[in-house]
Design an enzyme around this catalytic site. Structure first.
Site, short mmCIF file in Angstrom:
data_model
loop_
_atom_site.label_atom_id
_atom_site.label_comp_id
_atom_site.label_asym_id
_atom_site.label_seq_id
_atom_site.Cartn_x
_atom_site.Cartn_y
_atom_site.Cartn_z
N ARG A 188 -4.58 0.87 -7.24
CA ARG A 188 -3.36 1.45 -6.66
C ARG A 188 -2.83 2.58 -7.54
O ARG A 188 -2.19 3.50 -7.07
CB ARG A 188 -2.27 0.38 -6.51
CG ARG A 188 -2.57 -0.67 -5.47
CD ARG A 188 -1.31 -1.43 -5.10
NE ARG A 188 -1.58 -2.73 -4.48
CZ ARG A 188 -1.87 -2.90 -3.20
NH1 ARG A 188 -1.94 -1.87 -2.39
NH2 ARG A 188 -2.10 -4.11 -2.72
N VAL B 231 -11.12 3.89 1.36
CA VAL B 231 -10.52 4.69 0.29
C VAL B 231 -9.58 3.84 -0.56
O VAL B 231 -9.00 2.86 -0.09
CB VAL B 231 -9.75 5.90 0.86
CG1 VAL B 231 -10.70 6.93 1.42
CG2 VAL B 231 -8.73 5.49 1.93
N LYS C 49 -7.33 7.09 10.11
CA LYS C 49 -8.77 7.15 10.38
C LYS C 49 -8.92 7.50 11.86
O LYS C 49 -8.83 6.64 12.73
CB LYS C 49 -9.44 5.82 10.05
CG LYS C 49 -9.50 5.57 8.56
CD LYS C 49 -10.29 4.32 8.23
CE LYS C 49 -10.25 4.08 6.74
NZ LYS C 49 -10.75 2.74 6.38
N GLY D 251 0.78 -1.23 0.00
CA GLY D 251 0.00 0.00 0.00
C GLY D 251 0.81 1.28 0.00
O GLY D 251 0.34 2.33 -0.44
N ASP E 99 -5.42 2.39 10.52
CA ASP E 99 -6.85 2.15 10.73
C ASP E 99 -7.00 1.64 12.17
O ASP E 99 -7.03 2.44 13.11
CB ASP E 99 -7.32 1.15 9.67
CG ASP E 99 -8.82 0.90 9.68
OD1 ASP E 99 -9.50 1.49 10.53
OD2 ASP E 99 -9.31 0.11 8.87
#
Ligand code: 5GP
Ligand code: MG
Length: 196
Positions: free
Chosen positions: A182, A170, A148, A61, A120
Site C-alpha cells: 500500500r 496492480v 478496469k 484501498g 473492477d
C-alpha cells in the site's frame, strides 16, 4: 523527512518492494497531476452543493488516494468511513463483497461522494451505493482512481475516474496484495509468480 532520509531507510531495512513489481503502470508524478485535475472536476461539479458534503472512502484501498484528493479540495467536508472486503488475499474476486465496518455518520439529505481505489467487477461499489441510498442522501456520486475498462459493468457508471487501465493486478498507492505494497508510491503491476 526528505527524500534522502527515505532512501537511507530503504537501504538499512533491505526489504525492497521493487523486486516484487513487474513494471510501473502509472508513476507518482502522473498520479499527482491527475489527482489534482480530478479535484478540480469535483469542485466544479459540486459548486454550491459542496455545503455539507460527506466523503465516504472505502477502506483500506482508498486511503492514500483520499489523503491526496481531499487536500486538493478547498471546501468544508465530513469524512465517513466504510470498510468493505472483497479480495481477502487473492487477486481474483473472492465472491461477494462484504461490509466489514458500516458508516459512522448520518448522511440523510447530504450530498455524498464515495471514493474508492478501483472499479473492477463493480460488486464492491454496488454494495456500498445500495447501503447508502437506504439512508436517503440528497445525492450519491462515485469517484474511483482506477477503472478496469474491459471488466467494469456497463450498467454501473461512476462520476469521476482517474485512469482507465488494462486488466492486470496492480498494487501501490493504497492498493494491496495480502495487505502489502500500500505504501509503494507508484502504481505497479505485481509479478504474477507471487500469486500464481
Ligand atoms: P470489484 O468489487 O469492483 O470487483 O473490486 C473492487 C475492489 O477489489 C477494489 O476496491 C480493490 O480493493 C480490489 N481490486 C480490484 N482489482 C484490483 C487490483 O488490480 N489490485 C488490487 N490491489 N486490488 C484490486
Ligand atoms: Mg477496495
Amino acid at each position: 523527512m526528505g527524500a534522502a532520509g527515505c532512501s537511507a531507510l530503504r537501504r538499512s531495512y533491505n526489504v525492497p518492494m521493487e523486486r516484487d513489481i513487474e513494471r510501473i503502470l502509472i508513476s507518482r508524478k502522473c498520479i499527482s497531476e491527475r489527482v489534482s485535475a480530478l479535484a478540480d472536476s469535483i469542485g466544479e461539479t459540486y459548486g454550491a452543493d459542496s455545503e455539507g458534503l460527506v466523503i465516504v472512502p472505502i477502506l483500506a484501498g482508498s486511503v492514500i488516494f483520499l489523503a491526496d484528493l481531499i487536500r486538493c479540495l478547498p471546501f468544508k467536508m465530513k469524512i465517513g468511513l466504510m470498510t468493505v472486503s472483497s479480495y481477502r488475499g487473492k487477486t481474483t474476486s473472492a465472491g461477494e463483497s462484504r461490509l466489514i465496518q458500516d458508516l459512522n455518520l448520518d448522511i440523510e439529505d447530504r450530498h455524498v461522494l464515495v471514493v474508492d481505489d478501483i472499479l473492477d467487477t463493480g460488486s464492491t461499489l454496488r454494495l456500498v451505493v445500495g447501503e447508502l441510498r437506504q439512508r436517503r442522501p440528497a445525492s450519491v456520486r462515485i469517484c474511483v482512481l482506477l477503472r478496469k475498462r474491459s471488466k467494469a459493468p456497463r450498467d454501473f457508471s461512476v462520476d469521476f475516474v482517474g485512469f482507465d487501465i488494462e486488466d492486470v493486478f496492480v498494487v501501490g498507492y493504497g492498493l494491496d496484495y495480502n495487505d502489502h505494497y500500500r505504501n509503494w508510491p507508484d502504481i505497479g503491476v505485481l509479478k504474477p509468480e507471487l500469486y500464481e
